[in-house]
Enzyme design. Structure first.
Site, PDB file in Angstrom:
ATOM      1  N   CYS A 119      38.769  -8.117 -33.772  1.00 56.44           N
ATOM      2  CA  CYS A 119      38.417  -6.852 -34.411  1.00 56.44           C
ATOM      3  C   CYS A 119      38.987  -5.655 -33.665  1.00 56.44           C
ATOM      4  CB  CYS A 119      36.897  -6.711 -34.521  1.00 56.44           C
ATOM      5  SG  CYS A 119      36.054  -6.641 -32.919  1.00 56.44           S
ATOM      6  N   PHE A 260      19.091 -21.628 -23.420  1.00 63.01           N
ATOM      7  CA  PHE A 260      18.836 -23.036 -23.093  1.00 63.01           C
ATOM      8  C   PHE A 260      17.341 -23.354 -23.101  1.00 63.01           C
ATOM      9  CE2 PHE A 260      22.937 -22.152 -20.968  1.00 63.01           C
ATOM     10  CZ  PHE A 260      23.724 -23.101 -21.613  1.00 63.01           C
ATOM     11  N   VAL A 261      16.638 -22.809 -24.098  1.00 61.90           N
ATOM     12  CA  VAL A 261      15.192 -23.018 -24.190  1.00 61.90           C
ATOM     13  C   VAL A 261      14.946 -24.391 -24.812  1.00 61.90           C
ATOM     14  CG1 VAL A 261      12.991 -22.097 -25.023  1.00 61.90           C
ATOM     15  CG2 VAL A 261      14.880 -20.539 -24.483  1.00 61.90           C
ATOM     16  N   ARG A 262      14.901 -25.401 -23.969  1.00 60.05           N
ATOM     17  CA  ARG A 262      14.687 -26.765 -24.434  1.00 60.05           C
ATOM     18  C   ARG A 262      14.368 -27.660 -23.239  1.00 60.05           C
ATOM     19  NH1 ARG A 262      20.577 -26.157 -25.184  1.00 60.05           N
ATOM     20  NH2 ARG A 262      21.700 -27.520 -23.744  1.00 60.05           N
ATOM     21  N   ASP A 263      13.739 -28.787 -23.527  1.00 54.57           N
ATOM     22  CA  ASP A 263      13.449 -29.801 -22.503  1.00 54.57           C
ATOM     23  C   ASP A 263      12.666 -29.243 -21.320  1.00 54.57           C
ATOM     24  OD1 ASP A 263      14.927 -31.595 -24.094  1.00 54.57           O
ATOM     25  OD2 ASP A 263      16.796 -31.002 -23.103  1.00 54.57           O
ATOM     26  N   GLY A 264      11.732 -28.330 -21.589  1.00 51.04           N
ATOM     27  CA  GLY A 264      10.879 -27.815 -20.538  1.00 51.04           C
ATOM     28  C   GLY A 264      11.553 -26.882 -19.553  1.00 51.04           C
ATOM     29  N   ARG A 265      12.652 -26.245 -19.971  1.00 50.08           N
ATOM     30  CA  ARG A 265      13.346 -25.331 -19.066  1.00 50.08           C
ATOM     31  C   ARG A 265      14.009 -24.226 -19.876  1.00 50.08           C
ATOM     32  NH1 ARG A 265      18.851 -26.153 -19.317  1.00 50.08           N
ATOM     33  NH2 ARG A 265      19.528 -28.090 -20.333  1.00 50.08           N
TER      34      ARG A 265
END
Length: 282
Positions: A119, A260-265
């Site tokens: 752009c 990376f809000v997953r797998d307890g972290r």
């Protein structure tokens, strides 16, 4: 129009081939048209064509127009409905009639849509152009606990109807400080899912969303931070990673950004003060 479409696939397991039914996320174009101008001189103009999953098209249009700075409050809109004149585009054209007093700044549509890497805008210019139409740095006393963010992905997945069938559709979810889901919208496009969510909140006169967070099922690009900032969202969390420019814009906005809000972290890239552990360890 359905969110999913049936298909027959060939499944290969080792050297074994088998035929099986499957479901795909539907993808169709949506043309957004504006009706605008004084009562004695109404005009119509197409403003966007986006590939989306049918459903909540009015919210998608509202969210898009709000985050592009074309509309500012629900009273700017007289009506929003699918066009019936174009039979060959049935269900894929939606017309938004603006109040006669609304003056459209057409330059905003070209200035603030940052979907192309070519752009011509550098990161600094991108952020400055959004700051020019934003209400300024976010001010919110929203505070959440890490355990609440840890549970968001599974809670959103439980209510993702289309994803459960296809595995190929994105979600945007609005949640409060306790992690209660207030709204969830799905679409094959990440931007469209967020536009639908913001459009729904806009139409219910919930903006600015100063006491809510948004959870996204994919990565965080700068345009998703832009849309959230304009909606007044102080916390944006996602399963995936943010881009460098997304982090820069979140810092300018005073927004809490979690990736990376997953797998307890998860990782915090800005606004860490809004995520408060139950007890500090020494």
């Amino acid at each position: 129009m359905s969110l999913v479409a049936p298909v027959t696939v060939q499944k290969i397991n080792g050297e074994t081939f088998s035929e099986a039914p499957d479901l795909l996320a539907v993808e169709e174009p949506l043309e957004i048209r504006l009706g605008f101008g004084p009562i004695h001189d109404r005009q119509q103009r197409p403003v966007s064509v986006t590939m989306r999953t049918p459903g909540n098209d009015d919210e998608l249009a509202m969210g898009f127009l709000f985050t592009e700075g074309i509309i500012h409050q629900p009273s700017d809109v007289v009506s929003c409905r699918h066009c019936v004149q174009d039979a060959h585009k049935e269900g894929n054209v939606i017309r938004v009639e603006l109040h006669p007093d609304v003056v459209v700044d057409w330059s905003r549509l070209s200035r603030n849509t940052f979907t192309s890497s070519s752009c011509g805008l550098c990161g600094k210019a991108t952020i400055e152009s959004v700051m020019a139409i934003s209400p300024g740095p976010l001010s919110s006393d929203l505070a959440v606990e890490p355990v609440m963010l840890h549970g968001l992905s599974s809670r959103v997945r439980e209510v993702q109807r289309a994803f459960a069938y296809t595995g190929g559709i994105h979600a945007a979810a609005l949640f409060d400080a306790d992690g209660t889901l207030q709204l969830v919208r799905e679409d094959i496009g990440r931007h469209n899912a967020l536009d639908k969510l913001i459009g729904a909140a806009f139409w219910q006169n919930w903006l600015p969303l100063s006491q809510s967070g948004i959870f996204l099922s994919g990565r965080i690009g700068v345009e998703l931070v832009q849309k959230s900032w304009l909606a007044g969202v102080p916390l944006l969390a996602a399963v995936g990673a943010p881009s460098s420019l997304a982090v820069q814009m979140a810092q300018e906005a005073g927004m809490t950004l979690a990736g990376f809000v997953r797998d307890g972290r998860f990782n915090l890239y800005s606004g860490a003060q809004r995520v408060c552990p139950v007890a500090q360890t020494t």
